[in-house]
Write a protein that holds these residues in place. Structure first.
Motif, mmCIF file in Angstrom:
data_model
loop_
_atom_site.group_PDB
_atom_site.id
_atom_site.type_symbol
_atom_site.label_atom_id
_atom_site.label_comp_id
_atom_site.label_asym_id
_atom_site.label_seq_id
_atom_site.Cartn_x
_atom_site.Cartn_y
_atom_site.Cartn_z
ATOM 1 N N ILE A 151 0.674 -1.146 -0.028
ATOM 2 C CA ILE A 151 -0.009 0.007 -0.140
ATOM 3 C C ILE A 151 0.747 1.271 0.223
ATOM 4 O O ILE A 151 1.828 1.235 0.662
ATOM 5 C CB ILE A 151 -1.179 0.240 1.237
ATOM 6 C CG1 ILE A 151 -2.021 1.214 1.101
ATOM 7 C CG2 ILE A 151 -0.207 0.066 2.574
ATOM 8 C CD1 ILE A 151 -3.268 0.894 2.201
ATOM 9 N N THR A 152 0.509 2.348 -0.592
ATOM 10 C CA THR A 152 1.040 3.542 -0.590
ATOM 11 C C THR A 152 0.369 4.446 0.652
ATOM 12 O O THR A 152 -0.410 4.045 1.005
ATOM 13 C CB THR A 152 0.947 4.403 -1.862
ATOM 14 O OG1 THR A 152 -0.406 4.840 -2.023
ATOM 15 C CG2 THR A 152 1.238 3.292 -2.997
ATOM 16 N N ASP A 159 -0.518 7.459 0.483
ATOM 17 C CA ASP A 159 -1.917 8.035 -0.098
ATOM 18 C C ASP A 159 -2.966 7.285 -0.041
ATOM 19 O O ASP A 159 -4.265 7.542 0.470
ATOM 20 C CB ASP A 159 -1.831 8.654 -1.569
ATOM 21 C CG ASP A 159 -0.673 9.932 -1.343
ATOM 22 O OD1 ASP A 159 -0.441 10.450 -0.514
ATOM 23 O OD2 ASP A 159 -0.118 10.107 -2.652
ATOM 24 N N GLU A 160 -2.959 5.845 -0.486
ATOM 25 C CA GLU A 160 -4.069 4.909 -0.439
ATOM 26 C C GLU A 160 -4.325 4.659 0.856
ATOM 27 O O GLU A 160 -5.576 4.636 1.256
ATOM 28 C CB GLU A 160 -3.439 3.604 -1.302
ATOM 29 C CG GLU A 160 -3.212 3.837 -2.650
ATOM 30 C CD GLU A 160 -2.544 2.485 -3.165
ATOM 31 O OE1 GLU A 160 -2.750 2.321 -4.529
ATOM 32 O OE2 GLU A 160 -1.974 1.836 -2.620
ATOM 33 N N TRP A 161 -3.311 4.645 1.844
ATOM 34 C CA TRP A 161 -3.641 4.115 3.141
ATOM 35 C C TRP A 161 -4.298 5.597 3.987
ATOM 36 O O TRP A 161 -5.521 5.056 4.485
ATOM 37 C CB TRP A 161 -2.310 4.218 3.983
ATOM 38 C CG TRP A 161 -2.592 3.606 5.511
ATOM 39 C CD1 TRP A 161 -3.282 2.605 5.762
ATOM 40 C CD2 TRP A 161 -1.725 3.947 6.727
ATOM 41 N NE1 TRP A 161 -2.937 2.463 6.963
ATOM 42 C CE2 TRP A 161 -2.378 3.114 7.604
ATOM 43 C CE3 TRP A 161 -0.583 4.755 6.790
ATOM 44 C CZ2 TRP A 161 -1.779 3.213 8.864
ATOM 45 C CZ3 TRP A 161 -0.114 4.951 7.924
ATOM 46 C CH2 TRP A 161 -0.754 4.029 9.160
ATOM 47 N N VAL A 206 -6.397 7.316 2.183
ATOM 48 C CA VAL A 206 -7.960 7.276 1.800
ATOM 49 C C VAL A 206 -8.616 6.457 2.888
ATOM 50 O O VAL A 206 -9.597 6.641 3.188
ATOM 51 C CB VAL A 206 -7.903 6.747 0.486
ATOM 52 C CG1 VAL A 206 -9.397 6.594 0.061
ATOM 53 C CG2 VAL A 206 -7.306 8.173 -0.327
#
Length: 452
Positions: A198-199, A201-203, A205
């Motif tokens: 996971i990145t 930014d994804e985290w 969100v």
């Protein structure tokens, strides 16, 4: 309790449960007795060298963490029996000098000063011991052993080297990574609940969705996105993922005063200020309970924690595992692992090497990894049914090829002082850069004094 000792406490479940491997001794064992190696023989008045009539009895002394000795007595005894059976020269036993892991460095200093070091030590790789010439060179043994072509993680093995020579051989693979509760993610409307990477930014969100969902746990408390401990160990992956570091590879230079390290700390702090995490915990037990009571959807820890969660009543089938959130890189923090070393003063080096070889034999190694919830460092066991379905294997397989240990050997006070820095930064409005600069100056002075 400093971060090092806290991390070691975790080892009840795992990585340092192996320290207990080397648990109970024979009846002549005295935990407070002499830790030097012993070697028995028969004196003779003849001027000629007597011809050997059988194997030599050798009792190897080992310095080891004192946690959970009783559990692993049978395993270490089996390893000694296998070593004796395979040896053409020695009947081998092991006598332990047990001590809390946090006190091990001081114990080695005292024993070295008195020329009373044991034969073996079970510890994380210690560059400072290698540089001081305390450890025996294991390169030839390793290259001639079955481990040479069977070892899975070159980057892991590298931590036991100095100037290209091997002085400590890691026996377990583990690291820090994200653990998440799939049920809580689903309740928050997150569709992907089976990811292994996971990145950042994804985290973010996902954390925002959990916040907006306003979930309640069974104990009536709000469900937060993340829970973490104010600890160098659990914070290190965020520093490394942002491109920062703590020390140079040789431990001679402090480097945690950097914009990259500051960015990692700022992002960690933002999890609190944005309401994604409760006030971080300083107490290990409280921190663990937050996750197994399902009051948080994510935490960051290592595989050694899984048995603690199970004991706390959490259904492990609910859990998923991911690499550390990617910022600029995906470098992980290699958790304090266990390695075996032989002290250079040992008079029983050959017997000690035969014992270490036995520790990696399939039956012994599998029993130990089952107890410690670790994943194997040997290719020959990677697909063994015992470990094939281990859910953290894929995550660690990626991270352990990109590890970045802290290398704090030349600054014993670093862990305590950095924990204090973290607490100040995370819980107050202090300036991160200035706090980093002040502490780095202090730590660098300590390093310089220790290198004199």
């Amino acid at each position: 309790m400093n971060a090092r000792s806290k991390t070691v406490s975790i080892v009840l479940a795992s990585m340092l449960t192996v320290s207990s491997l080397l648990g109970a001794c024979s009846k002549d064992n005295n935990a407070n007795g002499n830790t030097g190696g012993s070697q028995s023989g028969t004196e003779t008045k003849s001027t000629e060298t007597p011809k050997p009539t059988g194997k030599q009895d050798v009792t190897l002394s080992m310095l080891i963490d004192s946690a959970n000795n009783e559990q692993n007595t049978s395993i270490i005894n089996q390893a000694a029996e296998i070593a004796s059976k395979n040896s053409t020269k020695y009947n081998i036993k092991v006598r332990l000098d047990t001590i809390p892991n946090a006190d091990k460095d001081k114990k080695v200093d005292v024993l070295a000063a008195g020329a009373n070091l044991p034969d073996l030590v079970a510890s994380g790789p210690k560059q400072v011991w290698m540089k001081r010439g305390l450890l025996a060179d294991l390169t030839d043994w390793f290259n001639q052993s079955p481990l040479k072509d069977d070892y899975m993680y070159p980057s892991l093995l590298e931590e036991g080297k100095n100037d290209g020579k091997i002085y400590a051989v890691p026996i377990k693979a583990d690291s820090m990574f994200l653990i998440y509760n799939k049920d809580l993610l689903q309740k928050a409307g997150i569709e992907n609940t089976n990811f292994t990477s996971i990145t950042w930014d994804e985290w973010q969100v996902m954390l925002e969705k959990i916040k907006q969902a306003k979930l309640k746990a069974k104990n009536g408390k709000d469900v937060k996105g993340f829970t973490f401990r104010i600890s160098t160990s659990e914070s290190a992956p965020f520093i490394f993922s942002s491109g920062g570091e703590f020390f140079s590879q040789d431990g001679n230079e402090a480097r945690f005063d950097s914009p990259e390290a500051a960015e990692g700390l700022a992002k960690l702090k933002s999890l609190v200020t944005n309401g994604y995490a409760d006030k971080p915990e300083t107490d290990y037990a409280n921190w663990m309970s937050v996750f197994f009571n399902e009051n948080a959807a994510f935490t960051i820890t290592g595989g050694w924690s899984l048995s603690s969660y199970k004991d706390g009543g959490l259904d492990l089938n609910k859990l998923g595992y991911s690499t550390v959130p990617k910022m600029k890189t995906n470098t992980s923090y290699f958790g304090p692992g266990l390695s075996f070393s032989i002290f250079d003063t040992s008079k029983n080096k050959e017997a000690a090497q035969e014992f270490l070889t036995a520790m990696y034999t399939s039956d012994i190694y599998k029993q130990w990894l089952e107890l410690t919830a670790g994943i194997p460092v040997l290719k020959s066991l990677a697909d063994d049914p015992v470990f094939a379905d281990n859910p953290i294997k894929g995550v660690l397989g990626e991270q352990l090829n990109d590890i970045k240990p802290i290398h704090s050997d030349n600054s014993p006070s670093f862990w305590t002082q950095y924990d204090q820095l973290l607490e100040k930064i995370l819980l107050t409005n202090t300036d991160i850069a200035s706090e980093q600069k002040t502490l780095q100056s202090t730590i660098q002075k300590e390093i310089s004094n220790n290198l004199k």
